[in-house]
Design a protein around this motif. Structure first.
Motif, short mmCIF file in Angstrom:
data_model
loop_
_atom_site.label_atom_id
_atom_site.label_comp_id
_atom_site.label_asym_id
_atom_site.label_seq_id
_atom_site.Cartn_x
_atom_site.Cartn_y
_atom_site.Cartn_z
N ALA A 1 13.00 17.40 1.63
CA ALA A 1 12.25 17.34 0.38
C ALA A 1 12.57 18.55 -0.48
O ALA A 1 12.55 19.69 -0.02
N LEU A 2 12.89 18.27 -1.74
CA LEU A 2 13.08 19.36 -2.68
C LEU A 2 11.76 19.81 -3.26
O LEU A 2 11.55 20.98 -3.56
N HIS A 3 10.86 18.89 -3.44
CA HIS A 3 9.50 19.18 -3.90
C HIS A 3 8.64 17.98 -3.55
O HIS A 3 9.13 16.87 -3.35
N GLY A 4 7.35 18.19 -3.45
CA GLY A 4 6.45 17.08 -3.14
C GLY A 4 6.58 16.63 -1.70
O GLY A 4 7.00 17.37 -0.82
N ARG A 5 6.23 15.36 -1.44
CA ARG A 5 6.22 14.86 -0.07
C ARG A 5 7.62 14.50 0.42
O ARG A 5 8.52 14.22 -0.36
N ARG A 6 7.76 14.54 1.74
CA ARG A 6 9.06 14.33 2.38
C ARG A 6 9.30 12.86 2.67
O ARG A 6 8.37 12.06 2.73
N ASP A 7 10.58 12.54 2.89
CA ASP A 7 10.91 11.24 3.48
C ASP A 7 10.21 11.15 4.83
O ASP A 7 9.95 12.17 5.49
N ALA A 8 9.91 9.93 5.26
CA ALA A 8 9.15 9.76 6.50
C ALA A 8 9.61 8.52 7.24
O ALA A 8 10.16 7.58 6.67
N LEU A 9 9.36 8.54 8.55
CA LEU A 9 9.52 7.37 9.39
C LEU A 9 8.14 6.83 9.72
O LEU A 9 7.28 7.58 10.21
N VAL A 10 7.92 5.55 9.47
CA VAL A 10 6.66 4.90 9.83
C VAL A 10 6.99 3.71 10.73
O VAL A 10 7.85 2.90 10.38
N VAL A 11 6.35 3.63 11.87
CA VAL A 11 6.57 2.50 12.78
C VAL A 11 5.30 1.66 12.83
O VAL A 11 4.18 2.19 12.78
N THR B 1 0.83 -1.20 0.00
CA THR B 1 0.00 0.00 0.00
C THR B 1 0.87 1.26 0.00
O THR B 1 0.61 2.22 -0.74
N LEU B 2 1.92 1.27 0.82
CA LEU B 2 2.80 2.42 0.88
C LEU B 2 3.62 2.56 -0.40
O LEU B 2 3.83 3.68 -0.89
N ALA B 3 4.07 1.44 -0.95
CA ALA B 3 4.84 1.50 -2.19
C ALA B 3 4.01 2.06 -3.34
O ALA B 3 4.50 2.83 -4.17
N ASP B 4 2.73 1.69 -3.40
CA ASP B 4 1.84 2.23 -4.44
C ASP B 4 1.66 3.74 -4.28
O ASP B 4 1.41 4.45 -5.26
N ALA B 5 1.78 4.23 -3.03
CA ALA B 5 1.57 5.66 -2.77
C ALA B 5 2.75 6.51 -3.19
O ALA B 5 2.61 7.72 -3.39
N VAL B 6 3.93 5.89 -3.32
CA VAL B 6 5.13 6.64 -3.73
C VAL B 6 5.79 5.91 -4.90
O VAL B 6 6.90 5.36 -4.78
#
Length: 325
Positions: free
Chosen positions: A65-75, A30-35
């Motif tokens: 982030a240079l543009h768009g969404r940022r890197d994130a931590l998900v636990v 699901t997360l891979a499809d989102a990015v």
């Protein structure tokens, strides 16, 4: 080479009696499809200490982030994983990194999620992270006589009295609590009533000193505790304030009567219950035995051991960004 964001997914595979491991492929996809122009990096934690290292390493590997969404931590796991994730993101702020946090609730308690508006199911919480919407929340910074750290950040509740003793008994329970969740917590809470004696507190609330004999003093950022107990139902994680709960010196019978009210949030208005809002709280004191002996008081935060007192709790407004509804 990817040009989009990286989602670092740190997983406690044993959370929810293995539920996290079973649902991991779905969450990852699901997360891979989102990015589609980014990547999802999965970190499987072997134990609590390893999970902490994985979270800290993950936030250090993020890039602005240079543009768009940022890197994130998900636990992905229970409240212990949420606690590690929010601490990693809070510490990153000190280094100039603003890393958003996602929490996938796959444990048995999930009080942090309840308190900050993260959906209660794995499916809904994963979808929320995939959508990429975040908002900022406050955290409680705790300093003082902590075990092995200069400071810790707490998302839900800092507990030091009867509630802390029950919390510790739950953590020390030798068998998995599993789906029993709040029922198991309640059973252990009843057992602690028989052994409980009041605590002598010396506290300062925004610099104003008070001394009291109390069942508990809890400092809340978000208001849920103990697998769904609404210990501070009015708590707001965006108001820049802490909610301090003080419960007076009750007899054991009165504690038994109050306990079910805490689950429903129905203790508000009880004559032995006081709520105070503050920016800083200092807690010190001792547990008093039936023979008059005194022993150190200990503190729990987000269900994890913090160490002893004295400790200082300070609100840090809008410290981290969280994927939430």
């Amino acid at each position: 080479m990817t040009s989009g964001p990286t989602i670092h997914l740190v997983v406690n595979p044993s959370a929810g009696r293995g539920r996290a491991r079973r649902l991991l492929p779905h969450v990852h996809n699901t997360l891979a499809d989102a990015v589609p122009d980014g990547r999802v990096v999965v970190h499987i934690a072997t134990d609590y200490a390893d999970a902490r290292k994985q979270c800290l390493r993950a936030v250090r590997e993020t890039t602005p982030a240079l543009h768009g969404r940022r890197d994130a931590l998900v636990v992905m796991g229970g409240d212990g994983m949420a606690h590690l994730g929010l601490n990693a993101c809070a510490e990153a702020r000190a280094d100039g990194l603003d890393v958003p946090l996602g929490v996938i609730p796959a444990g048995t308690g999930n009080d942090f999620c309840r308190g900050v508006g993260i959906p209660p199911t794995v499916e809904e919480a994963t979808r929320l992270v995939a959508e990429g919407r975040t908002s900022r929340i406050d955290l409680t910074e705790v300093t003082g006589n902590l075990a092995g750290a200069d400071r810790a950040f707490v998302g839900s509740v800092v507990s030091t009295g009867y509630d802390a003793r029950v919390n510790k008994a739950t953590n020390d329970f030798r068998f998995p609590i599993g789906p029993l969740g709040p029922l198991a917590y309640g059973a252990l809470a009843l057992g602690e009533v028989a052994r409980f004696t009041p605590l002598d507190y010396r506290i300062e609330i925004d610099g104003q000193p008070r001394e009291l004999s109390s069942v508990l003093v809890a400092v809340a950022n978000a208001g849920h505790f103990g697998g769904g107990m609404k210990i501070v139902p009015q708590a707001d994680v965006t108001d820049g304030l802490l909610d301090v709960l003080l419960v007076g010196d009750l007899k054991r019978r009165q504690v038994l009567e109050l306990l079910p009210k805490l689950y429903r949030g129905a203790h508000v208005g009880h004559p032995a219950v006081e709520f105070v809002r503050a920016r800083t709280v200092r807690i010190d004191g001792e547990a008093v035995g039936r023979d008059g002996s005194r022993s150190p008081m200990f503190a729990m935060g987000d269900g994890e051991s913090l160490g002893g007192v004295p400790l200082n709790a300070t609100v840090r407004p809008g410290l981290i960004a969280v994927f939430r509804a």
